[in-house]
Write a protein that holds these residues in place. Structure first.
Motif, PDB file in Angstrom:
ATOM      1  N   GLN A 113      -4.898  -0.334  -7.126  1.00 45.37           N
ATOM      2  CA  GLN A 113      -5.545  -1.457  -7.815  1.00 45.37           C
ATOM      3  C   GLN A 113      -4.479  -2.416  -8.342  1.00 45.37           C
ATOM      4  O   GLN A 113      -4.620  -3.632  -8.208  1.00 45.37           O
ATOM      5  CB  GLN A 113      -6.428  -0.954  -8.954  1.00 45.37           C
ATOM      6  N   ALA A 114      -3.402  -1.891  -8.909  1.00 49.46           N
ATOM      7  CA  ALA A 114      -2.313  -2.739  -9.400  1.00 49.46           C
ATOM      8  C   ALA A 114      -1.667  -3.525  -8.265  1.00 49.46           C
ATOM      9  O   ALA A 114      -1.136  -4.626  -8.485  1.00 49.46           O
ATOM     10  CB  ALA A 114      -1.271  -1.891 -10.128  1.00 49.46           C
ATOM     11  N   ALA A 115      -1.730  -2.974  -7.043  1.00 52.99           N
ATOM     12  CA  ALA A 115      -1.164  -3.649  -5.863  1.00 52.99           C
ATOM     13  C   ALA A 115      -2.167  -4.589  -5.196  1.00 52.99           C
ATOM     14  O   ALA A 115      -1.868  -5.182  -4.161  1.00 52.99           O
ATOM     15  CB  ALA A 115      -0.668  -2.606  -4.858  1.00 52.99           C
ATOM     16  N   GLY A 116      -3.376  -4.714  -5.776  1.00 52.09           N
ATOM     17  CA  GLY A 116      -4.336  -5.684  -5.274  1.00 52.09           C
ATOM     18  C   GLY A 116      -5.503  -5.142  -4.478  1.00 52.09           C
ATOM     19  O   GLY A 116      -6.272  -5.920  -3.920  1.00 52.09           O
ATOM     20  N   THR A 117      -5.665  -3.817  -4.422  1.00 56.05           N
ATOM     21  CA  THR A 117      -6.795  -3.242  -3.686  1.00 56.05           C
ATOM     22  C   THR A 117      -7.942  -2.964  -4.650  1.00 56.05           C
ATOM     23  O   THR A 117      -7.747  -2.326  -5.689  1.00 56.05           O
ATOM     24  CB  THR A 117      -6.390  -1.924  -2.984  1.00 56.05           C
ATOM     25  N   ILE A 126       0.850  -1.202   0.000  1.00 58.97           N
ATOM     26  CA  ILE A 126       0.000   0.000   0.000  1.00 58.97           C
ATOM     27  C   ILE A 126       0.881   1.246   0.000  1.00 58.97           C
ATOM     28  O   ILE A 126       0.652   2.186  -0.771  1.00 58.97           O
ATOM     29  CB  ILE A 126      -0.965  -0.020   1.211  1.00 58.97           C
ATOM     30  N   SER A 127       1.897   1.258   0.845  1.00 64.28           N
ATOM     31  CA  SER A 127       2.810   2.387   0.932  1.00 64.28           C
ATOM     32  C   SER A 127       3.497   2.650  -0.402  1.00 64.28           C
ATOM     33  O   SER A 127       3.562   3.794  -0.877  1.00 64.28           O
ATOM     34  CB  SER A 127       3.856   2.130   2.019  1.00 64.28           C
ATOM     35  N   THR A 128       4.001   1.600  -1.017  1.00 62.05           N
ATOM     36  CA  THR A 128       4.686   1.731  -2.303  1.00 62.05           C
ATOM     37  C   THR A 128       3.745   2.268  -3.369  1.00 62.05           C
ATOM     38  O   THR A 128       4.103   3.163  -4.146  1.00 62.05           O
ATOM     39  CB  THR A 128       5.284   0.373  -2.730  1.00 62.05           C
ATOM     40  N   ALA A 129       2.531   1.745  -3.408  1.00 63.73           N
ATOM     41  CA  ALA A 129       1.548   2.193  -4.403  1.00 63.73           C
ATOM     42  C   ALA A 129       1.220   3.674  -4.231  1.00 63.73           C
ATOM     43  O   ALA A 129       1.159   4.431  -5.213  1.00 63.73           O
ATOM     44  CB  ALA A 129       0.283   1.345  -4.310  1.00 63.73           C
TER      45      ALA A 129
END
Length: 133
Positions: free
Chosen positions: A95-99, A20-23
């Motif tokens: 979204q790309a990170a899965g959220t 989440i932080s990276t995104a």
């Protein structure tokens, strides 16, 4: 600036928080903020301490237990186009990170630079935001 506060339900792993932080940081940089302008905090709350309407205002499916409430503090006078760009980038990167985008809530607040300090009691310097090509 910006300063991001991410509120979520307890139980997320360090790996999930890192993603989440990276995104969010990638979104900030893609919106023109400097790479080294990286200020985030995470608040994890028990289910009873985080109450969010599952369908408000007009969602077609309910939010999940993975909902993220993201408060984004920006310098006063930040242009609407910059906010829209940042909002779009946050949703895309998360979204790309899965959220699920349905689980992403973003709220912008503004603060005058003279009302903040990054260290040493010195007023915050101006941020140079790179124009997007």
């Amino acid at each position: 600036m910006p300063l991001f506060t991410v509120t979520m339900r307890s139980g997320r792993t360090t790996t999930e928080k890192d993603a989440i932080s990276t995104a969010i940081h990638e979104a900030s940089v893609s919106a023109g903020y400097p790479e080294d302008d990286h200020f985030q905090r995470f608040i994890s709350l028990e289910e009873a301490d985080l109450r969010i309407s599952p369908l408000y205002p007009d969602l077609q499916k309910p939010r999940s237990e993975h909902v993220l409430m993201i408060e984004t503090m920006l310098s006063s006078g930040t242009e609407q186009d910059r906010k829209r760009l940042l909002l779009s980038a946050i949703v895309t990167c998360l979204q790309a990170a899965g959220t699920d985008p349905n689980d992403i809530m973003v709220f912008f607040g503004e603060i005058d630079r003279a009302s903040s300090s990054f260290s040493g009691g010195r007023p915050a310097p101006p941020v140079v935001v790179q124009p997007k090509m």
